[in-house]
Design an enzyme around this catalytic site. Sequence first.
Site, PDB file in Angstrom:
ATOM      1  N   MET A 133       6.604  15.615 -77.204  1.00  0.00           N
ATOM      2  CA  MET A 133       6.096  16.997 -76.840  1.00  0.00           C
ATOM      3  C   MET A 133       5.876  16.780 -75.077  1.00  0.00           C
ATOM      4  O   MET A 133       5.446  17.726 -74.702  1.00  0.00           O
ATOM      5  CB  MET A 133       5.198  17.725 -77.577  1.00  0.00           C
ATOM      6  CG  MET A 133       5.666  18.027 -79.132  1.00  0.00           C
ATOM      7  SD  MET A 133       4.804  18.785 -79.949  1.00  0.00           S
ATOM      8  CE  MET A 133       4.368  20.152 -79.402  1.00  0.00           C
ATOM      9  N   GLU A 134       5.783  15.494 -74.519  1.00  0.00           N
ATOM     10  CA  GLU A 134       5.084  15.333 -73.463  1.00  0.00           C
ATOM     11  C   GLU A 134       6.236  14.370 -72.341  1.00  0.00           C
ATOM     12  O   GLU A 134       6.171  14.712 -71.186  1.00  0.00           O
ATOM     13  CB  GLU A 134       3.757  14.620 -73.324  1.00  0.00           C
ATOM     14  CG  GLU A 134       2.909  15.309 -74.149  1.00  0.00           C
ATOM     15  CD  GLU A 134       2.812  15.105 -75.733  1.00  0.00           C
ATOM     16  OE1 GLU A 134       3.562  14.332 -76.010  1.00  0.00           O
ATOM     17  OE2 GLU A 134       2.312  15.954 -76.355  1.00  0.00           O
ATOM     18  N   GLY A 146       8.765  11.826 -83.255  1.00  0.00           N
ATOM     19  CA  GLY A 146       9.604  11.819 -84.286  1.00  0.00           C
ATOM     20  C   GLY A 146      11.192  11.172 -84.093  1.00  0.00           C
ATOM     21  O   GLY A 146      11.784  11.381 -82.915  1.00  0.00           O
ATOM     22  N   GLU A 205      -4.121   8.030 -79.307  1.00  0.00           N
ATOM     23  CA  GLU A 205      -2.975   7.439 -78.611  1.00  0.00           C
ATOM     24  C   GLU A 205      -3.570   6.625 -77.368  1.00  0.00           C
ATOM     25  O   GLU A 205      -3.099   5.551 -76.592  1.00  0.00           O
ATOM     26  CB  GLU A 205      -1.911   8.177 -77.819  1.00  0.00           C
ATOM     27  CG  GLU A 205      -0.923   8.759 -79.185  1.00  0.00           C
ATOM     28  CD  GLU A 205      -0.289   9.882 -78.405  1.00  0.00           C
ATOM     29  OE1 GLU A 205       1.022  10.042 -78.967  1.00  0.00           O
ATOM     30  OE2 GLU A 205      -0.427  10.750 -77.690  1.00  0.00           O
ATOM     31  N   ASP A 208       7.245   9.562 -87.654  1.00  0.00           N
ATOM     32  CA  ASP A 208       7.787  10.400 -88.536  1.00  0.00           C
ATOM     33  C   ASP A 208       9.297  10.631 -88.181  1.00  0.00           C
ATOM     34  O   ASP A 208       9.572  10.074 -87.074  1.00  0.00           O
ATOM     35  CB  ASP A 208       7.019  12.074 -88.711  1.00  0.00           C
ATOM     36  CG  ASP A 208       7.081  12.539 -87.293  1.00  0.00           C
ATOM     37  OD1 ASP A 208       6.231  12.342 -86.584  1.00  0.00           O
ATOM     38  OD2 ASP A 208       8.221  13.224 -86.915  1.00  0.00           O
TER      39      ASP A 208
HETATM   40  N1  SAH Z   1      -1.439  17.097 -85.844  1.00  0.00           N
HETATM   41  C1  SAH Z   1      -1.795  17.121 -84.533  1.00  0.00           C
HETATM   42  C2  SAH Z   1      -0.701  17.827 -83.422  1.00  0.00           C
HETATM   43  C3  SAH Z   1       0.285  16.777 -83.148  1.00  0.00           C
HETATM   44  S1  SAH Z   1       1.620  17.476 -82.186  1.00  0.00           S
HETATM   45  C4  SAH Z   1      -2.954  18.158 -84.452  1.00  0.00           C
HETATM   46  O1  SAH Z   1      -3.189  19.047 -85.278  1.00  0.00           O
HETATM   47  O2  SAH Z   1      -3.798  18.171 -83.358  1.00  0.00           O
HETATM   48  C5  SAH Z   1       2.570  16.127 -82.525  1.00  0.00           C
HETATM   49  C6  SAH Z   1       2.292  15.125 -81.338  1.00  0.00           C
HETATM   50  O3  SAH Z   1       2.905  13.789 -81.636  1.00  0.00           O
HETATM   51  C7  SAH Z   1       2.756  15.531 -79.908  1.00  0.00           C
HETATM   52  O4  SAH Z   1       1.924  14.832 -78.833  1.00  0.00           O
HETATM   53  C8  SAH Z   1       4.083  14.641 -79.796  1.00  0.00           C
HETATM   54  O5  SAH Z   1       4.371  14.268 -78.419  1.00  0.00           O
HETATM   55  C9  SAH Z   1       4.234  13.791 -80.933  1.00  0.00           C
HETATM   56  N2  SAH Z   1       5.030  13.700 -81.958  1.00  0.00           N
HETATM   57  C10 SAH Z   1       5.302  13.188 -82.960  1.00  0.00           C
HETATM   58  N3  SAH Z   1       6.233  13.531 -83.973  1.00  0.00           N
HETATM   59  C11 SAH Z   1       6.765  14.785 -83.372  1.00  0.00           C
HETATM   60  C12 SAH Z   1       7.732  15.366 -83.749  1.00  0.00           C
HETATM   61  N4  SAH Z   1       8.401  15.147 -85.062  1.00  0.00           N
HETATM   62  N5  SAH Z   1       8.182  16.630 -83.056  1.00  0.00           N
HETATM   63  C13 SAH Z   1       7.442  16.762 -81.662  1.00  0.00           C
HETATM   64  N6  SAH Z   1       6.328  15.832 -81.488  1.00  0.00           N
HETATM   65  C14 SAH Z   1       5.908  15.030 -82.067  1.00  0.00           C
END
Ligand code: SAH
Length: 230
Positions: A174-175, A77, A11, A198
């Site tokens: 998540m932030e 998401g 990002e 997504d």
């Molecule tokens: N695949 C990553 C983890 C991603 S967590 C790894 O393995 O390191 C998801 C991140 O994208 C978070 O920072 C959140 O803010 C955002 N995000 C995207 N889609 C999301 C969803 N469906 N639910 C929650 N957060 C989501």
Amino acid sequence: MIGIIGAMNEEIVQLKEIMKIDETIKIGDFEFFKGEIFGKKVVLVECGIGKVNAAICSTLLIQEMKVEKVLFTGVAGGVNPEIEIGDIVISTDLMEYDFDCTAFGYKNGVIPRMESSEFKSCENLVAIANKAAKNIFENKKIFTGRIVSGDTFVASVEKIRWLREIFNAECTEMEGASVAHVCQVLKKPFVIIRSISDKANHEASVNFDEFVKLAAQNSKRLIEEILKLI
Ligand code: SAH
């Protein structure tokens, strides 16, 4: 000075590439890149995933780096059923959806004893973000509304229905709400920009991996345009 936060390397990496970095300042695990983008003084930082990382990082960004406003760029998401992967969400306000004191009669997301748990974005920054989005995106839908955050990667149709019904959320991540929470407490204007990676359903993790780069690029393009207008 404008603070720009992203949660993950994907990002912030593209902004970092176009940035003229004058100084890199390390505090704990965070690296703050201080410099210029299009002649605007900025501090760019990757905060890590989740509400606590985002809260620590935004506090440092405001208190130590002395930024006057905060922009967040990232992916999310989709919750609104009309939203598609690649679309854009600009925050009007944010809530921590996993804050739960309902046992005392509070509504979901309400933090007891706080003046407000609906963290409001700066109207001026929202207007600039909308103008910027209209300038650069022709084939994307732009949603301006509520973003909700919690420490869960949402991949469930029941959960997105609940987030839409209870919070009228456009998207979930998540932030954002914790950055917004810090900005409200420390009285700094902010806006959160998210592009949809997504649709937070059973396919979310697969879609996320496929679209994270593209979505991060959309969000970064919007931040660039905002920096030109700000
Ligand atoms: N695949 C990553 C983890 C991603 S967590 C790894 O393995 O390191 C998801 C991140 O994208 C978070 O920072 C959140 O803010 C955002 N995000 C995207 N889609 C999301 C969803 N469906 N639910 C929650 N957060 C989501």
